[in-house]
Design a protein around this motif. Structure first.
Motif, PDB file in Angstrom:
ATOM      1  N   UNK A  66     -64.253 -61.600  57.553  1.00  0.00           N
ATOM      2  CA  UNK A  66     -63.969 -60.313  56.917  1.00  0.00           C
ATOM      3  C   UNK A  66     -62.828 -59.615  57.656  1.00  0.00           C
ATOM      4  N   UNK A  67     -61.802 -59.226  56.911  1.00  0.00           N
ATOM      5  CA  UNK A  67     -60.684 -58.490  57.483  1.00  0.00           C
ATOM      6  C   UNK A  67     -60.494 -57.173  56.729  1.00  0.00           C
ATOM      7  N   UNK A  68     -60.072 -56.151  57.442  1.00  0.00           N
ATOM      8  CA  UNK A  68     -59.733 -54.873  56.827  1.00  0.00           C
ATOM      9  C   UNK A  68     -58.225 -54.748  56.709  1.00  0.00           C
ATOM     10  N   UNK A  69     -57.787 -54.062  55.663  1.00  0.00           N
ATOM     11  CA  UNK A  69     -56.374 -53.721  55.487  1.00  0.00           C
ATOM     12  C   UNK A  69     -56.318 -52.200  55.456  1.00  0.00           C
ATOM     13  N   UNK A  70     -55.722 -51.614  56.486  1.00  0.00           N
ATOM     14  CA  UNK A  70     -55.763 -50.161  56.656  1.00  0.00           C
ATOM     15  C   UNK A  70     -54.361 -49.603  56.832  1.00  0.00           C
ATOM     16  N   UNK A  71     -54.287 -48.289  56.905  1.00  0.00           N
ATOM     17  CA  UNK A  71     -53.006 -47.616  57.075  1.00  0.00           C
ATOM     18  C   UNK A  71     -52.997 -46.306  56.325  1.00  0.00           C
ATOM     19  N   UNK A  72     -51.880 -45.630  56.370  1.00  0.00           N
ATOM     20  CA  UNK A  72     -51.767 -44.321  55.745  1.00  0.00           C
ATOM     21  C   UNK A  72     -51.698 -44.376  54.229  1.00  0.00           C
ATOM     22  N   UNK A  73     -51.649 -43.211  53.643  1.00  0.00           N
ATOM     23  CA  UNK A  73     -51.579 -43.045  52.196  1.00  0.00           C
ATOM     24  C   UNK A  73     -50.262 -43.618  51.660  1.00  0.00           C
ATOM     25  N   UNK A  74     -50.355 -44.482  50.667  1.00  0.00           N
ATOM     26  CA  UNK A  74     -49.155 -45.008  50.015  1.00  0.00           C
ATOM     27  C   UNK A  74     -48.386 -46.037  50.800  1.00  0.00           C
ATOM     28  N   UNK A  75     -49.028 -46.687  51.776  1.00  0.00           N
ATOM     29  CA  UNK A  75     -48.293 -47.612  52.639  1.00  0.00           C
ATOM     30  C   UNK A  75     -48.232 -49.032  52.080  1.00  0.00           C
ATOM     31  N   UNK A 101     -59.858 -44.835  46.033  1.00  0.00           N
ATOM     32  CA  UNK A 101     -60.877 -43.843  46.386  1.00  0.00           C
ATOM     33  C   UNK A 101     -62.104 -44.470  47.054  1.00  0.00           C
ATOM     34  N   UNK A 102     -62.210 -45.771  47.095  1.00  0.00           N
ATOM     35  CA  UNK A 102     -63.325 -46.416  47.802  1.00  0.00           C
ATOM     36  C   UNK A 102     -62.806 -47.606  48.597  1.00  0.00           C
ATOM     37  N   UNK A 103     -62.350 -48.651  47.904  1.00  0.00           N
ATOM     38  CA  UNK A 103     -61.821 -49.816  48.611  1.00  0.00           C
ATOM     39  C   UNK A 103     -61.120 -50.722  47.611  1.00  0.00           C
ATOM     40  N   UNK A 104     -60.329 -51.635  48.154  1.00  0.00           N
ATOM     41  CA  UNK A 104     -59.813 -52.786  47.413  1.00  0.00           C
ATOM     42  C   UNK A 104     -60.544 -54.010  47.980  1.00  0.00           C
ATOM     43  N   UNK A 105     -60.720 -55.020  47.145  1.00  0.00           N
ATOM     44  CA  UNK A 105     -61.372 -56.237  47.629  1.00  0.00           C
ATOM     45  C   UNK A 105     -60.661 -57.447  47.063  1.00  0.00           C
ATOM     46  N   UNK A 111     -59.549 -53.455  51.548  1.00  0.00           N
ATOM     47  CA  UNK A 111     -58.538 -52.425  51.739  1.00  0.00           C
ATOM     48  C   UNK A 111     -59.200 -51.065  51.823  1.00  0.00           C
ATOM     49  N   UNK A 112     -58.869 -50.306  52.857  1.00  0.00           N
ATOM     50  CA  UNK A 112     -59.491 -49.000  53.066  1.00  0.00           C
ATOM     51  C   UNK A 112     -58.723 -47.914  52.319  1.00  0.00           C
ATOM     52  N   UNK A 113     -59.392 -46.829  51.950  1.00  0.00           N
ATOM     53  CA  UNK A 113     -58.674 -45.684  51.384  1.00  0.00           C
ATOM     54  C   UNK A 113     -57.847 -45.003  52.466  1.00  0.00           C
ATOM     55  N   UNK A 114     -56.713 -44.423  52.063  1.00  0.00           N
ATOM     56  CA  UNK A 114     -55.800 -43.860  53.053  1.00  0.00           C
ATOM     57  C   UNK A 114     -55.975 -42.388  53.358  1.00  0.00           C
ATOM     58  N   UNK A 115     -56.565 -41.621  52.442  1.00  0.00           N
ATOM     59  CA  UNK A 115     -56.644 -40.175  52.663  1.00  0.00           C
ATOM     60  C   UNK A 115     -57.778 -39.804  53.610  1.00  0.00           C
ATOM     61  N   UNK A 116     -57.565 -38.717  54.323  1.00  0.00           N
ATOM     62  CA  UNK A 116     -58.540 -38.253  55.314  1.00  0.00           C
ATOM     63  C   UNK A 116     -59.924 -38.078  54.713  1.00  0.00           C
ATOM     64  N   UNK A 117     -59.996 -37.559  53.488  1.00  0.00           N
ATOM     65  CA  UNK A 117     -61.306 -37.203  52.929  1.00  0.00           C
ATOM     66  C   UNK A 117     -62.165 -38.423  52.604  1.00  0.00           C
ATOM     67  N   UNK A 128     -55.286 -44.924  61.911  1.00  0.00           N
ATOM     68  CA  UNK A 128     -55.833 -46.275  61.798  1.00  0.00           C
ATOM     69  C   UNK A 128     -55.753 -47.007  63.138  1.00  0.00           C
ATOM     70  N   UNK A 129     -54.614 -46.886  63.822  1.00  0.00           N
ATOM     71  CA  UNK A 129     -54.460 -47.512  65.140  1.00  0.00           C
ATOM     72  C   UNK A 129     -55.540 -46.995  66.084  1.00  0.00           C
ATOM     73  N   UNK A 130     -55.730 -45.674  66.111  1.00  0.00           N
ATOM     74  CA  UNK A 130     -56.724 -45.065  66.986  1.00  0.00           C
ATOM     75  C   UNK A 130     -58.131 -45.543  66.630  1.00  0.00           C
ATOM     76  N   UNK A 131     -58.416 -45.648  65.322  1.00  0.00           N
ATOM     77  CA  UNK A 131     -59.740 -46.071  64.870  1.00  0.00           C
ATOM     78  C   UNK A 131     -60.081 -47.451  65.414  1.00  0.00           C
TER      79      UNK A 131
END
Length: 201
Positions: free
Chosen positions: A21-30, A72-76, A91-97, A127-130
């Motif tokens: 399992x791998x996550x794909x993370x980052x900011x909004x619209x990246x 708003x939830x994830x990509x798979x 894929x993780x959602x990018x917005x703080x909320x 994301x880096x900090x997380x």
């Protein structure tokens, strides 16, 4: 020939398949949704919604003004790197909320991709900090948008104050082969990091 039947050569047992399992993370619209979609061998699951006027105060689209939807939830998605190695991509959602979802998505993850955009490099700090705080190995992949400035990998590393062992690479999230190289880097880094940690114990 035995009782009129031809003896068959015994079939070799199939090699066991490892699933990671791998996550794909980052900011909004990246480009997280784009990367998962470009590399997935199945039709990716997406949880995208249209951006609305109501969300304008909380969704900063500066630099990505053409973006019309958001996860708003994830990509798979899923990709077979080798006949005995299958990756499940989240894929993780990018917005703080939506960050409350990250802990659930991170359960059991081998590693992660942190996508970065040089036009909004600060957006990947969270994301880096997380992943650093949770000691989840990750590769920092700079998504080369057509109108974005190009910087050497070491300049990106310095700007984000990354540890020396964190892989930094350039990619085009739209291109399957480029995305595969990023995913392979995450797996190699995560496995190497795991071996190092076990040896240190």
């Amino acid at each position: 020939m035995v009782f009129g039947r031809t003896e068959r050569t015994p079939r070799r047992p199939a090699a066991p398949v490892t699933t990671l399992k791998l996550l794909v993370a980052g900011g909004f619209g990246v480009g997280k949704t784009t990367l998962v979609g470009s590399v997935s061998e199945i039709r990716p699951l997406r949880t995208e919604e249209l951006l609305t006027e109501a969300g304008r105060p909380v969704d900063d689209i500066a630099g990505v003004e053409g973006k019309t939807t958001t996860t708003v939830a994830m990509d798979f998605g899923r990709i077979t790197l080798r006949e005995d190695l299958v990756l499940y991509l989240f894929g993780t959602p990018g917005q703080d909320r939506f960050w409350f979802l990250w802990d659930e998505l991170a359960q059991g993850a081998l590693g992660a991709v942190v996508l970065a955009d040089t036009r909004r490099l600060e957006d990947c700090f969270a994301a880096v900090d997380y992943f650093e705080r949770r000691r989840i190995p990750f590769t920092l992949a700079v998504n080369l948008f057509d109108d974005a400035a190009r910087y050497p990998e070491e300049a990106v590393r310095d700007a984000l104050d990354l540890d020396p062992e964190v892989p930094v690479m350039m990619c085009d999230a739209r291109e399957r082969e480029s995305a595969k190289e990023v995913l392979a880097s995450v797996v190699e880094h995560a496995l190497a990091t795991g071996v190092t940690r076990r040896e240190a114990v």
